[in-house]
Motif scaffolding. Structure first.
Motif, PDB file in Angstrom:
ATOM      1  N   ARG A 187       0.823  -1.217   0.000  1.00 24.36           N
ATOM      2  CA  ARG A 187       0.000   0.000   0.000  1.00 24.36           C
ATOM      3  C   ARG A 187       0.850   1.257   0.000  1.00 24.36           C
ATOM      4  O   ARG A 187       0.422   2.316  -0.458  1.00 24.36           O
ATOM      5  N   LEU A 188       2.063   1.146   0.500  1.00 26.38           N
ATOM      6  CA  LEU A 188       2.937   2.314   0.571  1.00 26.38           C
ATOM      7  C   LEU A 188       3.552   2.670  -0.768  1.00 26.38           C
ATOM      8  O   LEU A 188       4.182   3.720  -0.910  1.00 26.38           O
ATOM      9  N   ASP A 189       3.367   1.802  -1.768  1.00 24.17           N
ATOM     10  CA  ASP A 189       3.916   2.083  -3.100  1.00 24.17           C
ATOM     11  C   ASP A 189       3.300   3.331  -3.724  1.00 24.17           C
ATOM     12  O   ASP A 189       3.875   3.904  -4.659  1.00 24.17           O
ATOM     13  N   GLU A 190       2.133   3.734  -3.223  1.00 23.67           N
ATOM     14  CA  GLU A 190       1.475   4.921  -3.767  1.00 23.67           C
ATOM     15  C   GLU A 190       2.140   6.211  -3.297  1.00 23.67           C
ATOM     16  O   GLU A 190       1.893   7.284  -3.855  1.00 23.67           O
ATOM     17  N   LEU A 191       2.974   6.115  -2.277  1.00 22.72           N
ATOM     18  CA  LEU A 191       3.629   7.306  -1.717  1.00 22.72           C
ATOM     19  C   LEU A 191       4.996   7.511  -2.360  1.00 22.72           C
ATOM     20  O   LEU A 191       5.673   6.557  -2.753  1.00 22.72           O
ATOM     21  N   GLU A 192       5.422   8.778  -2.435  1.00 21.43           N
ATOM     22  CA  GLU A 192       6.716   9.118  -3.014  1.00 21.43           C
ATOM     23  C   GLU A 192       7.752   9.331  -1.907  1.00 21.43           C
ATOM     24  O   GLU A 192       7.463   9.946  -0.883  1.00 21.43           O
ATOM     25  N   TYR A 193       8.959   8.824  -2.148  1.00 15.00           N
ATOM     26  CA  TYR A 193      10.042   8.973  -1.176  1.00 15.00           C
ATOM     27  C   TYR A 193      10.634  10.383  -1.240  1.00 15.00           C
ATOM     28  O   TYR A 193      10.562  11.024  -2.284  1.00 15.00           O
ATOM     29  N   PRO A 194      11.184  10.870  -0.093  1.00 18.80           N
ATOM     30  CA  PRO A 194      11.349  10.179   1.184  1.00 18.80           C
ATOM     31  C   PRO A 194      10.036  10.056   1.941  1.00 18.80           C
ATOM     32  O   PRO A 194       9.127  10.877   1.776  1.00 18.80           O
ATOM     33  N   LEU A 195       9.969   9.027   2.797  1.00 15.69           N
ATOM     34  CA  LEU A 195       8.821   8.816   3.661  1.00 15.69           C
ATOM     35  C   LEU A 195       9.253   8.989   5.115  1.00 15.69           C
ATOM     36  O   LEU A 195      10.420   8.803   5.464  1.00 15.69           O
ATOM     37  N   PHE A 196       8.288   9.349   5.941  1.00 12.01           N
ATOM     38  CA  PHE A 196       8.543   9.440   7.379  1.00 12.01           C
ATOM     39  C   PHE A 196       7.626   8.438   8.081  1.00 12.01           C
ATOM     40  O   PHE A 196       6.400   8.523   7.968  1.00 12.01           O
ATOM     41  N   VAL A 197       8.246   7.502   8.765  1.00 10.39           N
ATOM     42  CA  VAL A 197       7.512   6.441   9.467  1.00 10.39           C
ATOM     43  C   VAL A 197       7.439   6.826  10.943  1.00 10.39           C
ATOM     44  O   VAL A 197       8.463   7.039  11.596  1.00 10.39           O
ATOM     45  N   LYS A 198       6.203   6.918  11.461  1.00 12.89           N
ATOM     46  CA  LYS A 198       6.005   7.466  12.800  1.00 12.89           C
ATOM     47  C   LYS A 198       5.082   6.598  13.641  1.00 12.89           C
ATOM     48  O   LYS A 198       4.098   6.041  13.130  1.00 12.89           O
TER      49      LYS A 198
END
Length: 377
Positions: A187-198
């Motif tokens: 599901r995270l493939d839809e997001l563009e890097y960089p990502l912030f995991v919190k």
């Protein structure tokens, strides 16, 4: 209005990973509170949840280098009891095993509670629910606003419903991760890097990882899950990090917004404003207040900050954090219903530049709590 006989129960410490940050916040308040108006009873909550009387000397709770203050266990346990219209503080003396009450004495009544707790079990509505059941006035937001403001997932839902712009994100619940990590990662493939995991329900930047590639995601998610089984993954936003303080209005008046402040992380060991940059490495970030913005941009930010505060039904205080994009958009990041509150924290600094001193801000927050209607409102 308050008088010199107003007794304030100052609560800090707590069970969250932000225990020591809460202690540092309390040190600032203990130094600055108006002792001619307020008789302060400092009560610390140990990391495992025991309430106890603590030293009122601010130096005991001040950060010393990398040494974090911690509320120690003692031979007593503090509790609140409602007696008629009064709120009594009771001290239970414990046996040597801390298992049984040997005797109980009264420490007198209090008029208001000032909870300086950050994170779960203090800032998230749990403590606020206890105080609501006692019908005792307290500083800050109520149960619902505190819970929403603590959970980055539901906070974003409230902001979106209010028409505020929220950056792209995904939520991974505990059951989703345990059932199928691969599906959650896809599901995270839809997001563009960089990502912030919190961690969804934590503050002070604990457990947050900046991720540059999919290969780093699993480790970052597991790190966030050390602090909260529910994780939020946010797409990085290009923009300046601008903050605005909000203060509840008196009576039916609108909430008030401070001048904005800006965080600039200096080049070096920190890729974002993480825990070390906030509390340990004094040279890691520059806090600029007021932020260099046009009058129009400042006004827009203040209006949006109040809108965010109202979106979660905030009371007392809140710090609202935004990204100001190169094309002039305000993308909201989060609201803190109990922001860092030391004299050098951004929230008091912003209000100081707006015209309200740190001691004056403390007095205003206590007055707001005392004048607020109890129960449903």
């Amino acid at each position: 209005m308050t008088t010199a006989s107003t007794r304030v129960l100052l609560l800090f410490g707590g069970r969250s990973s932000e225990h020591s940050v809460s202690c540092v916040t309390a040190a600032g308040v203990l130094r600055a509170v108006d002792r001619e108006r307020f008789d302060v009873i400092p009560v610390g909550i140990t990391p495992d949840g025991e309430w106890t009387r603590v030293d009122s000397n601010p130096d005991e709770w001040t950060l010393r280098g990398t040494t974090m203050p911690v509320v120690p266990h003692s031979g007593e346990s503090i509790r609140l009891s409602k007696v008629g219209k009064h709120f009594e503080v009771l001290s239970d003396q414990l046996d040597e095993n801390h298992e049984n009450v040997v005797s109980t004495t009264s420490l007198g009544t209090v008029d208001v509670v000032f909870p300086l707790l950050h994170g779960p079990y203090g800032e998230d509505g749990t403590l606020q629910g206890q105080l609501e059941l006692l019908d005792i006035p307290y500083v800050g937001s109520g149960v619902a606003a505190s819970a929403i403001g603590m959970d980055k997932h539901f906070m974003k839902v409230a902001f979106e419903a209010a028409g505020l712009e929220v950056g792209p994100y995904e939520v991974i619940t505990n059951k989703q991760w345990l059932r199928s990590p691969e599906e959650a990662l896809d599901r995270l493939d839809e997001l563009e890097y960089p990502l912030f995991v919190k961690p969804s329900r934590a503050g002070s930047s604990v457990g947050i990882t900046r991720v540059e590639s999919k290969e780093q995601l699993t480790a970052a998610i597991e790190e966030a899950r050390r602090f909260d089984p529910k994780v939020v993954v946010e797409q990085g936003i290009v923009g300046r990090e601008i903050e605005c303080g909000v203060l509840e209005g008196r009576g039916s008046d609108h909430a008030r917004a401070s001048l904005p402040g800006e965080i600039v992380v200096e080049a070096g060991a920190h890729s974002f404003y993480d825990f070390e940059a906030k509390y340990v490495d004094g040279a890691a970030a520059k806090l600029s207040c007021p932020a260099e913005l046009t009058e129009e941009a400042t006004k827009s930010l203040q209006e949006l900050a109040v809108k965010a505060f109202d979106a979660v039904d905030g009371e007392g205080l809140g710090r609202v954090d935004f990204f100001y994009t190169p094309d002039g958009r305000w993308v909201i990041n989060e609201i803190n219903t109990m922001p860092g509150f030391t004299p050098v924290s951004m929230y008091p600094q912003m209000w100081d530049k707006t015209g309200m001193s740190y001691p004056g801000l403390i007095t205003e927050l206590i007055d707001l709590a005392l004048n607020r209607k109890l129960g449903l409102r």
